[in-house]
Scaffold this motif. Sequence first.
Motif, PDB file in Angstrom:
ATOM      1  N   ALA A  25       0.847  -1.191   0.000  1.00 24.97           N
ATOM      2  CA  ALA A  25       0.000   0.000   0.000  1.00 24.97           C
ATOM      3  C   ALA A  25       0.881   1.238   0.000  1.00 24.97           C
ATOM      4  CB  ALA A  25      -0.902   0.003   1.225  1.00 24.97           C
ATOM      5  N   THR A  26       0.365   2.316  -0.579  1.00 23.45           N
ATOM      6  CA  THR A  26       1.090   3.582  -0.570  1.00 23.45           C
ATOM      7  C   THR A  26       0.219   4.647   0.093  1.00 23.45           C
ATOM      8  OG1 THR A  26       0.262   4.162  -2.779  1.00 23.45           O
ATOM      9  CG2 THR A  26       2.385   3.036  -2.656  1.00 23.45           C
ATOM     10  N   SER A  27       0.886   5.579   0.788  1.00 26.46           N
ATOM     11  CA  SER A  27       0.166   6.649   1.471  1.00 26.46           C
ATOM     12  C   SER A  27       1.071   7.869   1.594  1.00 26.46           C
ATOM     13  CB  SER A  27      -0.274   6.202   2.864  1.00 26.46           C
ATOM     14  OG  SER A  27      -0.841   7.273   3.589  1.00 26.46           O
ATOM     15  N   LYS A  28       0.491   9.059   1.478  1.00 22.62           N
ATOM     16  CA  LYS A  28       1.232  10.302   1.659  1.00 22.62           C
ATOM     17  C   LYS A  28       1.128  10.807   3.094  1.00 22.62           C
ATOM     18  CE  LYS A  28       0.668  11.813  -3.150  1.00 22.62           C
ATOM     19  NZ  LYS A  28       0.132  12.856  -4.053  1.00 22.62           N
ATOM     20  N   GLY A  29       0.217  10.212   3.849  1.00 23.62           N
ATOM     21  CA  GLY A  29       0.029  10.632   5.230  1.00 23.62           C
ATOM     22  C   GLY A  29       0.360   9.518   6.203  1.00 23.62           C
ATOM     23  N   LYS A  30      -0.200   9.606   7.406  1.00 24.05           N
ATOM     24  CA  LYS A  30       0.040   8.609   8.433  1.00 24.05           C
ATOM     25  C   LYS A  30      -0.763   7.343   8.131  1.00 24.05           C
ATOM     26  CE  LYS A  30       0.988  11.870  12.197  1.00 24.05           C
ATOM     27  NZ  LYS A  30       0.572  12.318  13.564  1.00 24.05           N
ATOM     28  N   TRP A  31      -0.230   6.220   8.580  1.00 20.13           N
ATOM     29  CA  TRP A  31      -0.935   4.957   8.419  1.00 20.13           C
ATOM     30  C   TRP A  31      -1.983   4.800   9.501  1.00 20.13           C
ATOM     31  CZ3 TRP A  31      -0.281   2.756   3.951  1.00 20.13           C
ATOM     32  CH2 TRP A  31       0.936   2.871   3.280  1.00 20.13           C
ATOM     33  N   ASN A  32      -3.153   4.311   9.124  1.00 16.55           N
ATOM     34  CA  ASN A  32      -4.246   4.058  10.049  1.00 16.55           C
ATOM     35  C   ASN A  32      -4.545   2.566  10.005  1.00 16.55           C
ATOM     36  OD1 ASN A  32      -7.191   3.575  10.657  1.00 16.55           O
ATOM     37  ND2 ASN A  32      -7.090   5.734  11.216  1.00 16.55           N
ATOM     38  N   GLN A  33      -4.353   1.883  11.143  1.00 18.13           N
ATOM     39  CA  GLN A  33      -4.478   0.428  11.151  1.00 18.13           C
ATOM     40  C   GLN A  33      -5.897  -0.051  10.831  1.00 18.13           C
ATOM     41  OE1 GLN A  33      -1.997  -1.868  11.348  1.00 18.13           O
ATOM     42  NE2 GLN A  33      -0.595  -0.136  11.290  1.00 18.13           N
ATOM     43  N   MET A  34      -6.904   0.713  11.229  1.00 14.33           N
ATOM     44  CA  MET A  34      -8.267   0.311  10.889  1.00 14.33           C
ATOM     45  C   MET A  34      -8.519   0.448   9.391  1.00 14.33           C
ATOM     46  SD  MET A  34     -11.958   1.615  12.276  1.00 14.33           S
ATOM     47  CE  MET A  34     -13.427   1.213  11.331  1.00 14.33           C
ATOM     48  N   LYS A  35      -8.028   1.517   8.788  1.00 15.38           N
ATOM     49  CA  LYS A  35      -8.215   1.701   7.342  1.00 15.38           C
ATOM     50  C   LYS A  35      -7.470   0.624   6.558  1.00 15.38           C
ATOM     51  CE  LYS A  35      -9.181   6.662   7.421  1.00 15.38           C
ATOM     52  NZ  LYS A  35     -10.583   6.465   6.989  1.00 15.38           N
ATOM     53  N   ILE A  36      -6.303   0.217   7.056  1.00  8.00           N
ATOM     54  CA  ILE A  36      -5.598  -0.908   6.435  1.00  8.00           C
ATOM     55  C   ILE A  36      -6.476  -2.153   6.502  1.00  8.00           C
ATOM     56  CG2 ILE A  36      -3.627  -2.478   6.687  1.00  8.00           C
ATOM     57  CD1 ILE A  36      -2.036  -0.023   7.719  1.00  8.00           C
ATOM     58  N   HIS A  37      -7.083  -2.378   7.665  1.00  7.73           N
ATOM     59  CA  HIS A  37      -7.936  -3.559   7.841  1.00  7.73           C
ATOM     60  C   HIS A  37      -9.169  -3.491   6.941  1.00  7.73           C
ATOM     61  CE1 HIS A  37      -9.000  -6.833  11.013  1.00  7.73           C
ATOM     62  NE2 HIS A  37      -9.308  -7.209   9.787  1.00  7.73           N
ATOM     63  N   GLU A  38      -9.758  -2.308   6.807  1.00 10.36           N
ATOM     64  CA  GLU A  38     -10.909  -2.163   5.904  1.00 10.36           C
ATOM     65  C   GLU A  38     -10.525  -2.564   4.481  1.00 10.36           C
ATOM     66  OE1 GLU A  38     -13.343   1.531   8.053  1.00 10.36           O
ATOM     67  OE2 GLU A  38     -11.914   1.939   6.439  1.00 10.36           O
ATOM     68  N   ASP A  39      -9.326  -2.162   4.049  1.00 10.72           N
ATOM     69  CA  ASP A  39      -8.862  -2.495   2.694  1.00 10.72           C
ATOM     70  C   ASP A  39      -8.588  -3.985   2.536  1.00 10.72           C
ATOM     71  OD1 ASP A  39      -9.033   0.139   1.967  1.00 10.72           O
ATOM     72  OD2 ASP A  39      -6.896   0.442   1.641  1.00 10.72           O
ATOM     73  N   THR A  40      -7.852  -4.558   3.484  1.00 12.59           N
ATOM     74  CA  THR A  40      -7.523  -5.983   3.359  1.00 12.59           C
ATOM     75  C   THR A  40      -8.779  -6.837   3.453  1.00 12.59           C
ATOM     76  OG1 THR A  40      -7.039  -6.161   5.740  1.00 12.59           O
ATOM     77  CG2 THR A  40      -5.185  -5.703   4.260  1.00 12.59           C
ATOM     78  N   LEU A  41      -9.730  -6.406   4.287  1.00 16.50           N
ATOM     79  CA  LEU A  41     -10.983  -7.147   4.418  1.00 16.50           C
ATOM     80  C   LEU A  41     -11.788  -7.084   3.123  1.00 16.50           C
ATOM     81  CD1 LEU A  41     -12.905  -8.737   6.279  1.00 16.50           C
ATOM     82  CD2 LEU A  41     -13.890  -6.543   6.968  1.00 16.50           C
ATOM     83  N   LYS A  42     -11.841  -5.908   2.499  1.00 14.89           N
ATOM     84  CA  LYS A  42     -12.579  -5.778   1.243  1.00 14.89           C
ATOM     85  C   LYS A  42     -11.960  -6.657   0.159  1.00 14.89           C
ATOM     86  CE  LYS A  42     -14.348  -1.811   0.030  1.00 14.89           C
ATOM     87  NZ  LYS A  42     -14.558  -0.425  -0.484  1.00 14.89           N
ATOM     88  N   MET A  43     -10.621  -6.619   0.042  1.00 14.73           N
ATOM     89  CA  MET A  43      -9.960  -7.471  -0.944  1.00 14.73           C
ATOM     90  C   MET A  43     -10.178  -8.945  -0.629  1.00 14.73           C
ATOM     91  SD  MET A  43      -6.358  -5.574  -1.959  1.00 14.73           S
ATOM     92  CE  MET A  43      -5.893  -4.958  -0.333  1.00 14.73           C
ATOM     93  N   ALA A  44     -10.128  -9.291   0.661  1.00 16.33           N
ATOM     94  CA  ALA A  44     -10.338 -10.683   1.065  1.00 16.33           C
ATOM     95  C   ALA A  44     -11.730 -11.170   0.693  1.00 16.33           C
ATOM     96  CB  ALA A  44     -10.109 -10.826   2.565  1.00 16.33           C
ATOM     97  N   MET A  45     -12.728 -10.335   0.917  1.00 14.22           N
ATOM     98  CA  MET A  45     -14.104 -10.722   0.600  1.00 14.22           C
ATOM     99  C   MET A  45     -14.292 -10.916  -0.901  1.00 14.22           C
ATOM    100  SD  MET A  45     -16.106  -8.230   3.330  1.00 14.22           S
ATOM    101  CE  MET A  45     -17.756  -8.724   2.801  1.00 14.22           C
ATOM    102  N   ILE A  46     -13.642 -10.069  -1.698  1.00 10.17           N
ATOM    103  CA  ILE A  46     -13.708 -10.209  -3.155  1.00 10.17           C
ATOM    104  C   ILE A  46     -13.055 -11.524  -3.579  1.00 10.17           C
ATOM    105  CG2 ILE A  46     -12.901  -9.269  -5.361  1.00 10.17           C
ATOM    106  CD1 ILE A  46     -13.034  -6.467  -3.961  1.00 10.17           C
ATOM    107  N   LEU A  47     -11.870 -11.793  -3.056  1.00 13.26           N
ATOM    108  CA  LEU A  47     -11.153 -13.012  -3.433  1.00 13.26           C
ATOM    109  C   LEU A  47     -11.893 -14.260  -2.970  1.00 13.26           C
ATOM    110  CD1 LEU A  47      -7.455 -11.986  -2.661  1.00 13.26           C
ATOM    111  CD2 LEU A  47      -8.556 -12.174  -4.906  1.00 13.26           C
ATOM    112  N   GLU A  48     -12.427 -14.220  -1.761  1.00 15.54           N
ATOM    113  CA  GLU A  48     -13.141 -15.394  -1.241  1.00 15.54           C
ATOM    114  C   GLU A  48     -14.398 -15.675  -2.061  1.00 15.54           C
ATOM    115  OE1 GLU A  48     -14.975 -17.133   2.979  1.00 15.54           O
ATOM    116  OE2 GLU A  48     -13.875 -15.234   2.948  1.00 15.54           O
ATOM    117  N   SER A  49     -15.133 -14.620  -2.420  1.00 13.84           N
ATOM    118  CA  SER A  49     -16.382 -14.827  -3.173  1.00 13.84           C
ATOM    119  C   SER A  49     -16.129 -15.304  -4.603  1.00 13.84           C
ATOM    120  CB  SER A  49     -17.199 -13.535  -3.184  1.00 13.84           C
ATOM    121  OG  SER A  49     -16.532 -12.514  -3.897  1.00 13.84           O
TER     122      SER A  49
END
Length: 291
Positions: free
Chosen positions: A209-233
């Motif tokens: 992942a790339t970011s110009k600001g600070k990393w937010n662990q919940m936002k990282i989780h939202e992204d990985t969860l969304k990708m995971a749900m797409i891949l699983e389905s």
Amino acid sequence: MTNAILNLMYSKEVGVNLTEMLELNSMNATEKIAVILKLRGLFVSYKKNVLVFSNSSTNNDIRDVIMLLNNYNIPFIHHEKQKIEILVNFISLEKMKQLFFAGGKPFPINYINFHSNWRSFVSRKFGYRVNAYQLEHNVACLVKAANLAGLSTYAGCNGHSKKSPRLQFTGPIMGAWFEVIQQLFMVHHTFNYQWEVTYSGLTGAELRATSKGKWNQMKIHEDTLKMAMILESHAAEIRELKKLSFRKSHKEIVAGWIEIKNYSALKEWMLRQVQEVQYGTGIVDSSGKGA
């Protein structure tokens, strides 16, 4: 329900609104534990008060859950290999967070060059059976889902709010294949961060992942969860696309691009191979969206 639990786990950062709190109050302990385990990368469902683990779960996944339930004094009965009955209706926030944040300690990657070659790519139906609680809490779901879809992935790291979060594929061939899957199944989705395959690191291919600001662990989780749900389905479709699109006889074609590190050309060739299959089988429609 998933979003409410996710917000609650990161409540120090985001807080929980009234609607989510009402939703949480309507859930019993088994429901909450099932959602936490899904967020934590396990393939589990529930029926009444029983957690049911799918065949995609490793024996160690179930062993780790049993160990944690014991450690955190959550009463249960292990009826059979893939079923655990939760014996309480209430679970405290403290215990929920303990289940959520457990594990994720560094472990050695058994990197073998064979895993990154063309023959291995063509032959393997699934990826690797990594244990969810070996992985960090907000990348585990993506590592597990990627392997379920046949996208062989050794491990992941959330960056600890200092570095870019990443997943480690088994090599450049798998990295190029993930780029194709991104284009076919994820292009119409939005994410908090931009996730790109970089051909670097120990295994030669990572999703970062790339970011110009600070990393937010919940936002990282939202992204990985969304990708995971797409891949699983779409896991079965992705495995079938790979099976129908590539042959061992393509080895020399691929070797040429690998030798000169022209991974962009490899990805474009893979995409063309898949498109020839797609439009003939109807697995994916002509807009590029998953069927």
